[in-house]
Scaffold this active site. Structure first.
Site, PDB file in Angstrom:
ATOM      1  N   GLY A  60       0.795  -1.230   0.000  1.00 27.59           N
ATOM      2  CA  GLY A  60       0.000   0.000   0.000  1.00 27.59           C
ATOM      3  C   GLY A  60       0.825   1.276   0.000  1.00 27.59           C
ATOM      4  O   GLY A  60       0.332   2.345   0.330  1.00 27.59           O
ATOM      5  N   LYS A  69       6.355  16.903  -4.243  1.00 27.27           N
ATOM      6  CA  LYS A  69       6.754  17.205  -2.867  1.00 27.27           C
ATOM      7  C   LYS A  69       7.848  18.274  -2.818  1.00 27.27           C
ATOM      8  O   LYS A  69       7.820  19.142  -1.952  1.00 27.27           O
ATOM      9  CB  LYS A  69       7.195  15.920  -2.167  1.00 27.27           C
ATOM     10  CG  LYS A  69       6.008  14.978  -1.940  1.00 27.27           C
ATOM     11  CD  LYS A  69       6.469  13.598  -1.520  1.00 27.27           C
ATOM     12  CE  LYS A  69       5.291  12.681  -1.257  1.00 27.27           C
ATOM     13  NZ  LYS A  69       5.691  11.273  -1.145  1.00 27.27           N
TER      14      LYS A  69
HETATM   15  N1  HSE Z   1       3.475   6.903  -2.955  1.00 26.36           N
HETATM   16  C1  HSE Z   1       3.959   7.829  -1.997  1.00 26.36           C
HETATM   17  C2  HSE Z   1       5.313   7.377  -1.517  1.00 26.36           C
HETATM   18  C3  HSE Z   1       2.980   7.898  -0.856  1.00 26.36           C
HETATM   19  O1  HSE Z   1       5.683   6.242  -1.818  1.00 26.36           O
HETATM   20  O2  HSE Z   1       6.032   8.128  -0.883  1.00 26.36           O
HETATM   21  C4  HSE Z   1       3.225   9.008   0.083  1.00 26.36           C
HETATM   22  O3  HSE Z   1       3.204  10.245  -0.530  1.00 26.36           O
END
Ligand code: HSE
Length: 412
Positions: A184, A202
């Site tokens: 997940g 980000k």
């Molecule tokens: N898919 C993202 C990660 C989830 O692996 O960091 C959190 O932003």
């Protein structure tokens, strides 16, 4: 104690975590929020029969929008549409919004923050960067005295998990990705993780917050990890490095910034080298404080829910007061190409004749540190002195002995 009604839009991995945390910690959260927090609606197109809270599901967004008792809305649907329209409508209706949706914030953060300001409500998104790690609030509040000049780190849990499996267990990329999806961590579309788009969003948010102007994803040079081979991982290890996907932004002398996402060789003695699995780390550099490192779980249901619920508590405690987050609009000339920055570079290429290839490299570069072991695979791998990537590309273009060279940055 009064009750504040909230709505949660989206009951996927993060949304279900948010509801579970709000219900499981109901009493302690009420003490911290000075109000009881009641999840009145959960918006999702799917049905979720058999849950303790199945009666709260709705499919019509307008029920949330028109219900004046809903003061805080949690958006954990992901994606831009309809999240953008829903969030904007909620803010315009005077409801605070908390979201984990980095795609939304990276694309529309400045505009949504402005609307929140005009309506005197909060738009908070701590979970959008670093999952459960408190990083945006500390940057905005605790480091407010500083002129910040650099921010970088490991911003994607999935790729860090994959690279860790490749480094420590010699696991193939595809197997490690499948495992990350099973756990997940990965986004709905794994390309968002492995091609660097998630880390790009980000670093956009971090750079916007640190340097005060919106940075848009299309302004950030973004390179993922799909071209990294197990050989790269091994050669980097022999030379004393680990490969990590980095988001990096720096304030330049003319007030512009650089912003990039790229896989980099990190020296083993750098703090980021020990950040493994799904963990993220964000380094922030300020003129008064020096270096500050934030570390924790960057992905996963409960770590992310932890950050979202903390934002909900903050909104409920500050229903009549604006919080601190804001930045100005961006500009098309604000972000410059960092390919002009000098850095050591790693090169790996297939060769027919190792000795001839090395001689040809030495003919165009004054120095190159060859990594022993690559020749066993019919390859050469070497690290250059600090130089601009474009110069290296030009120099090795003429070296016919190197087939399709792969180039990676080495973090200084
Ligand atoms: N898919 C993202 C990660 C989830 O692996 O960091 C959190 O932003």
């Amino acid at each position: 104690m009064q009750t504040v009604n909230v709505a949660v839009m989206g009951h996927g991995v993060v949304g279900s975590g948010v509801v579970e945390v709000l219900l499981a910690h109901e009493e302690s959260i009420a003490l911290k929020a000075k109000n009881k927090i009641n999840v009145k609606y959960i918006l999702d197109l799917r049905d979720f029969p058999g849950l303790d809270y199945s009666d709260r599901f709705i499919k019509d967004f307008n029920l949330i929008l028109k219900d004046e008792s809903i003061k805080v809305v949690v958006e954990v649907m992901g994606g831009i549409n309809p999240a953008y329209e829903y969030v904007k409508a909620c803010l315009e209706a005077g409801k605070s919004v908390c979201t984990s949706n980095k795609e939304l914030v990276a694309a529309h953060g400045a505009e949504l923050l402005k609307i929140a300001g005009e309506k005197n409500v909060n738009f908070l998104f701590e979970a959008s960067v670093g999952g459960g790690i408190p990083v945006l609030r500390p940057i905005a509040q605790c480091l407010a005295a500083n002129d910040l000049y650099e921010v970088f780190g490991i911003l994607n849990g999935t790729t860090n998990f994959i690279l860790t499996k490749m480094i420590k267990e010699n696991m193939a990329f595809d197997d490690a990705l499948a495992l990350a999806q099973q756990l997940g961590y990965a986004e709905r579309n794994p390309s968002a993780d492995v091609d660097g788009h998630d880390a790009c969003r980000k670093i956009c948010i971090l750079a916007s917050l640190c340097f005060g102007r919106h940075v848009y994803p299309n302004q950030v040079r973004t390179e993922g990890i799909t071209k990294i081979t197990l050989s790269d991982v091994m050669y980097a290890g022999i030379a004393g490095y680990v490969i990590k996907l980095i988001g990096h932004s720096k304030l330049l002398d003319d007030g512009k910034i650089s912003a990039d996402v790229y896989p980099a060789l990190i020296p083993n003695d750098n703090q980021l080298a020990g950040v493994d699995d799904v963990f993220n780390a964000v380094m922030v550099r300020g003129d008064a404080v020096g270096d500050v490192l934030f570390y924790g779980r960057g992905a996963g249901k409960l770590p992310t829910a932890s950050a979202v619920v903390a934002d909900v508590i903050d909104c409920v405690k500050h229903l009549q007061a604006r919080k601190y987050l804001s930045w100005d609009d961006g500009d098309k000339d604000y972000v410059v190409d960092s390919k002009t920055v000098k850095t050591k570079l790693y090169v790996r290429a297939k060769v027919n004749d190792v000795i001839a290839a090395k001689a040809a490299v030495f003919a165009v570069l004054d120095e190159a540190e060859f990594i022993v072991g690559a020749e066993d695979n019919g390859e050469v791998a070497f690290i250059t002195p600090a130089m601009v990537e474009q110069e290296l590309t030009l120099a090795i273009e003429s070296v016919k002995e190197l087939e399709n060279p792969a180039i990676l940055h080495v973090l200084n």
